[in-house]
Scaffold this motif. Structure first.
Motif, PDB file in Angstrom:
ATOM      1  N   GLU A  98       0.915  -1.195   0.007  1.00 38.56           N
ATOM      2  CA  GLU A  98       0.057  -0.169   0.067  1.00 38.56           C
ATOM      3  C   GLU A  98       0.940   1.144   0.027  1.00 38.56           C
ATOM      4  OE1 GLU A  98      -3.480   2.115   2.537  1.00 38.56           O
ATOM      5  OE2 GLU A  98      -3.114   0.147   3.255  1.00 38.56           O
ATOM      6  N   LEU A  99       0.500   2.180  -0.912  1.00 43.07           N
ATOM      7  CA  LEU A  99       1.466   3.369  -1.190  1.00 43.07           C
ATOM      8  C   LEU A  99       0.307   4.548  -1.060  1.00 43.07           C
ATOM      9  CD1 LEU A  99       2.240   1.236  -3.935  1.00 43.07           C
ATOM     10  CD2 LEU A  99       4.386   2.679  -3.209  1.00 43.07           C
ATOM     11  N   ALA A 100       0.792   5.402   0.133  1.00 49.28           N
ATOM     12  CA  ALA A 100      -0.072   6.525   0.145  1.00 49.28           C
ATOM     13  C   ALA A 100       0.861   7.537  -0.199  1.00 49.28           C
ATOM     14  CB  ALA A 100      -0.017   6.722   1.838  1.00 49.28           C
ATOM     15  N   PHE A 101      -0.213   8.406  -1.056  1.00 49.27           N
ATOM     16  CA  PHE A 101       0.314   9.607  -1.775  1.00 49.27           C
ATOM     17  C   PHE A 101      -0.624  10.825  -1.539  1.00 49.27           C
ATOM     18  CE2 PHE A 101       1.203   5.972  -4.590  1.00 49.27           C
ATOM     19  CZ  PHE A 101       2.383   6.609  -5.306  1.00 49.27           C
ATOM     20  N   ARG A 102      -0.152  12.138  -1.916  1.00 52.01           N
ATOM     21  CA  ARG A 102      -0.797  13.280  -1.691  1.00 52.01           C
ATOM     22  C   ARG A 102      -1.436  13.669  -2.818  1.00 52.01           C
ATOM     23  NH1 ARG A 102       0.693  14.977   3.497  1.00 52.01           N
ATOM     24  NH2 ARG A 102       2.968  14.821   3.673  1.00 52.01           N
ATOM     25  N   PRO A 103      -2.631  13.522  -3.489  1.00 52.35           N
ATOM     26  CA  PRO A 103      -3.662  12.619  -2.661  1.00 52.35           C
ATOM     27  C   PRO A 103      -3.646  11.187  -3.320  1.00 52.35           C
ATOM     28  CG  PRO A 103      -4.639  13.805  -4.515  1.00 52.35           C
ATOM     29  CD  PRO A 103      -3.138  14.228  -4.522  1.00 52.35           C
ATOM     30  N   GLY A 104      -4.667  10.443  -2.491  1.00 48.53           N
ATOM     31  CA  GLY A 104      -4.967   9.076  -3.064  1.00 48.53           C
ATOM     32  C   GLY A 104      -3.952   8.141  -2.656  1.00 48.53           C
ATOM     33  N   ARG A 105      -4.373   6.553  -2.697  1.00 56.09           N
ATOM     34  CA  ARG A 105      -3.665   5.447  -2.427  1.00 56.09           C
ATOM     35  C   ARG A 105      -3.708   4.546  -3.577  1.00 56.09           C
ATOM     36  NH1 ARG A 105      -3.695   4.459   3.889  1.00 56.09           N
ATOM     37  NH2 ARG A 105      -4.637   6.743   4.323  1.00 56.09           N
ATOM     38  N   LEU A 106      -2.419   3.718  -3.673  1.00 53.71           N
ATOM     39  CA  LEU A 106      -2.297   2.605  -4.578  1.00 53.71           C
ATOM     40  C   LEU A 106      -2.122   1.437  -3.804  1.00 53.71           C
ATOM     41  CD1 LEU A 106      -2.019   1.526  -7.520  1.00 53.71           C
ATOM     42  CD2 LEU A 106       0.378   2.442  -7.344  1.00 53.71           C
ATOM     43  N   THR A 107      -2.711   0.453  -3.896  1.00 51.37           N
ATOM     44  CA  THR A 107      -2.554  -0.902  -3.286  1.00 51.37           C
ATOM     45  C   THR A 107      -2.292  -2.147  -4.314  1.00 51.37           C
ATOM     46  OG1 THR A 107      -3.736   0.060  -1.409  1.00 51.37           O
ATOM     47  CG2 THR A 107      -3.242  -2.472  -1.407  1.00 51.37           C
ATOM     48  N   VAL A 108      -1.174  -2.832  -4.257  1.00 48.37           N
ATOM     49  CA  VAL A 108      -1.078  -3.892  -5.012  1.00 48.37           C
ATOM     50  C   VAL A 108      -0.880  -5.166  -4.509  1.00 48.37           C
ATOM     51  CG1 VAL A 108       0.776  -4.789  -6.826  1.00 48.37           C
ATOM     52  CG2 VAL A 108       0.359  -2.180  -6.633  1.00 48.37           C
ATOM     53  N   THR A 109      -1.553  -5.924  -5.142  1.00 49.23           N
ATOM     54  CA  THR A 109      -1.405  -7.432  -4.170  1.00 49.23           C
ATOM     55  C   THR A 109      -0.607  -8.284  -5.355  1.00 49.23           C
ATOM     56  OG1 THR A 109      -3.528  -7.217  -3.250  1.00 49.23           O
ATOM     57  CG2 THR A 109      -2.699  -9.488  -3.328  1.00 49.23           C
ATOM     58  N   ALA A 110       0.268  -9.020  -4.958  1.00 48.30           N
ATOM     59  CA  ALA A 110       1.158  -9.729  -5.810  1.00 48.30           C
ATOM     60  C   ALA A 110       2.017 -10.827  -5.227  1.00 48.30           C
ATOM     61  CB  ALA A 110       2.157  -8.710  -6.753  1.00 48.30           C
ATOM     62  N   ALA A 111       2.383 -11.826  -5.910  1.00 51.10           N
ATOM     63  CA  ALA A 111       3.107 -13.016  -5.324  1.00 51.10           C
ATOM     64  C   ALA A 111       4.391 -12.272  -4.680  1.00 51.10           C
ATOM     65  CB  ALA A 111       3.522 -14.000  -6.200  1.00 51.10           C
ATOM     66  N   ASP A 112       5.161 -11.350  -5.192  1.00 49.89           N
ATOM     67  CA  ASP A 112       6.334 -10.813  -4.657  1.00 49.89           C
ATOM     68  C   ASP A 112       6.731  -9.443  -5.395  1.00 49.89           C
ATOM     69  OD1 ASP A 112       8.411 -10.588  -2.969  1.00 49.89           O
ATOM     70  OD2 ASP A 112       9.773 -12.190  -3.773  1.00 49.89           O
ATOM     71  N   LEU A 113       7.749  -8.574  -4.758  1.00 46.23           N
ATOM     72  CA  LEU A 113       8.058  -7.623  -5.508  1.00 46.23           C
ATOM     73  C   LEU A 113       9.483  -7.572  -5.516  1.00 46.23           C
ATOM     74  CD1 LEU A 113       9.048  -5.196  -3.419  1.00 46.23           C
ATOM     75  CD2 LEU A 113       6.599  -5.293  -2.980  1.00 46.23           C
ATOM     76  N   THR A 114      10.223  -6.827  -6.435  1.00 47.83           N
ATOM     77  CA  THR A 114      11.498  -6.685  -6.331  1.00 47.83           C
ATOM     78  C   THR A 114      11.786  -4.964  -6.363  1.00 47.83           C
ATOM     79  OG1 THR A 114      12.176  -6.857  -8.417  1.00 47.83           O
ATOM     80  CG2 THR A 114      12.484  -8.797  -7.166  1.00 47.83           C
ATOM     81  N   ALA A 115      12.702  -4.203  -5.538  1.00 44.80           N
ATOM     82  CA  ALA A 115      12.850  -2.906  -5.687  1.00 44.80           C
ATOM     83  C   ALA A 115      14.279  -2.740  -6.057  1.00 44.80           C
ATOM     84  CB  ALA A 115      12.486  -2.249  -4.268  1.00 44.80           C
ATOM     85  N   GLU A 116      14.485  -1.665  -6.896  1.00 44.80           N
ATOM     86  CA  GLU A 116      15.947  -1.329  -7.303  1.00 44.80           C
ATOM     87  C   GLU A 116      16.201   0.248  -7.418  1.00 44.80           C
ATOM     88  OE1 GLU A 116      18.788  -2.186 -11.317  1.00 44.80           O
ATOM     89  OE2 GLU A 116      16.621  -2.690 -11.407  1.00 44.80           O
ATOM     90  N   TRP A 117      17.100   0.433  -6.916  1.00 45.92           N
ATOM     91  CA  TRP A 117      17.453   1.992  -6.821  1.00 45.92           C
ATOM     92  C   TRP A 117      18.382   2.180  -7.961  1.00 45.92           C
ATOM     93  CZ3 TRP A 117      15.153   5.742  -3.883  1.00 45.92           C
ATOM     94  CH2 TRP A 117      14.485   5.210  -2.834  1.00 45.92           C
ATOM     95  N   ILE A 118      18.246   3.210  -8.835  1.00 45.70           N
ATOM     96  CA  ILE A 118      19.021   3.427  -9.956  1.00 45.70           C
ATOM     97  C   ILE A 118      19.478   4.757 -10.162  1.00 45.70           C
ATOM     98  CG2 ILE A 118      18.011   1.563 -11.293  1.00 45.70           C
ATOM     99  CD1 ILE A 118      16.241   3.483 -12.904  1.00 45.70           C
ATOM    100  N   ALA A 119      20.531   5.084 -10.864  1.00 40.49           N
ATOM    101  CA  ALA A 119      20.992   6.460 -10.836  1.00 40.49           C
ATOM    102  C   ALA A 119      20.043   7.435 -11.673  1.00 40.49           C
ATOM    103  CB  ALA A 119      22.172   6.421 -11.760  1.00 40.49           C
ATOM    104  N   SER A 120      19.942   8.552 -11.142  1.00 31.89           N
ATOM    105  CA  SER A 120      19.216   9.682 -11.618  1.00 31.89           C
ATOM    106  C   SER A 120      19.964  10.612 -12.376  1.00 31.89           C
ATOM    107  CB  SER A 120      18.181  10.187 -10.425  1.00 31.89           C
ATOM    108  OG  SER A 120      19.007  11.128  -9.768  1.00 31.89           O
ATOM    109  N   ASP A 121      19.341  11.596 -12.881  1.00 34.07           N
ATOM    110  CA  ASP A 121      19.943  12.719 -13.657  1.00 34.07           C
ATOM    111  C   ASP A 121      20.272  13.934 -12.912  1.00 34.07           C
ATOM    112  OD1 ASP A 121      17.354  13.593 -13.237  1.00 34.07           O
ATOM    113  OD2 ASP A 121      17.058  13.796 -15.720  1.00 34.07           O
ATOM    114  N   CYS A 122      19.707  13.780 -11.337  1.00 33.49           N
ATOM    115  CA  CYS A 122      19.939  14.796 -10.483  1.00 33.49           C
ATOM    116  C   CYS A 122      21.100  14.969  -9.722  1.00 33.49           C
ATOM    117  CB  CYS A 122      18.745  14.698  -9.475  1.00 33.49           C
ATOM    118  SG  CYS A 122      18.522  16.085  -8.376  1.00 33.49           S
ATOM    119  N   PRO A 123      21.830  16.365  -9.782  1.00 31.80           N
ATOM    120  CA  PRO A 123      23.223  16.179  -8.955  1.00 31.80           C
ATOM    121  C   PRO A 123      22.915  16.588  -7.416  1.00 31.80           C
ATOM    122  CG  PRO A 123      22.512  18.386 -10.145  1.00 31.80           C
ATOM    123  CD  PRO A 123      21.592  17.264 -10.770  1.00 31.80           C
ATOM    124  N   ASP A 124      23.755  15.706  -6.809  1.00 33.24           N
ATOM    125  CA  ASP A 124      23.225  15.997  -5.364  1.00 33.24           C
ATOM    126  C   ASP A 124      23.263  17.346  -4.794  1.00 33.24           C
ATOM    127  OD1 ASP A 124      25.005  14.730  -2.269  1.00 33.24           O
ATOM    128  OD2 ASP A 124      23.088  15.466  -2.651  1.00 33.24           O
TER     129      ASP A 124
END
Length: 166
Positions: free
Chosen positions: A136-162
């Motif tokens: 369940e992901l809470a946003f401003r506004p709204g919520r998204l809920t996903v039901t699944a067998a599993d998930l994987t999360a990956e952080w990847i390089a962005s184009d934003c300088p620190d």
């Protein structure tokens, strides 16, 4: 959300975000989560509000729903969510891939609504489910809920300088 509080109270201060109850229950919950979901939920930076890998303030930028047999016979397909960083906080973007998706629910936006109407991510909560997990992901506004067998999360390089080092 069952554990994460989006409107907690600390003394006289109201409207506080708090993952304290969720983090307290997480050792028990993680043992019941599929491996990818458990790894993401227990990542030390996930609920560190000052950390670069905290999900707070990310913006949903991509919603790719795959169809067809996932090979497990338990889900309708795949879902990939892409989250764009907030340059003041993050150095990376986040991609979450769901396997064997059985339900996707979008709530609290009025009609008509779509994932494009969701604002910044406030917080999320991953719980065990008979078919794997719910996210369940809470946003401003709204919520998204996903039901699944599993998930994987990956952080990847962005184009934003620190911006914090500048």
């Amino acid at each position: 959300m069952k554990y994460v509080e989006l409107d907690a109270r600390i003394g006289e201060l109201t409207g506080v975000l708090s993952a304290r109850r969720y983090l307290g229950a997480l050792p028990r919950l993680a043992a019941e989560l599929p491996p990818g979901a458990a790894a993401f939920a227990t990542d030390p930076g996930h609920y560190d509000f000052t950390g670069q890998r905290c999900v707070k303030d990310l913006t949903l930028s991509r919603f790719d729903l795959g169809h067809g047999d996932t090979g497990t016979g338990t889900g309708t397909g795949t879902l990939e969510l892409g989250f764009r960083h907030n340059c003041w906080k993050h150095e990376e973007d986040l991609v979450i891939r769901y396997r064997a998706v059985t339900d996707i629910r979008l709530d609290g936006l009025g009609e008509p609504s779509s994932w494009e109407d969701l604002g910044p991510l406030v917080l999320d909560e991953i719980l065990p489910h008979g078919q794997g997990c719910t996210h369940e992901l809470a946003f401003r506004p709204g919520r998204l809920t996903v039901t699944a067998a599993d998930l994987t999360a990956e952080w990847i390089a962005s184009d934003c300088p620190d911006a914090r080092r500048g």
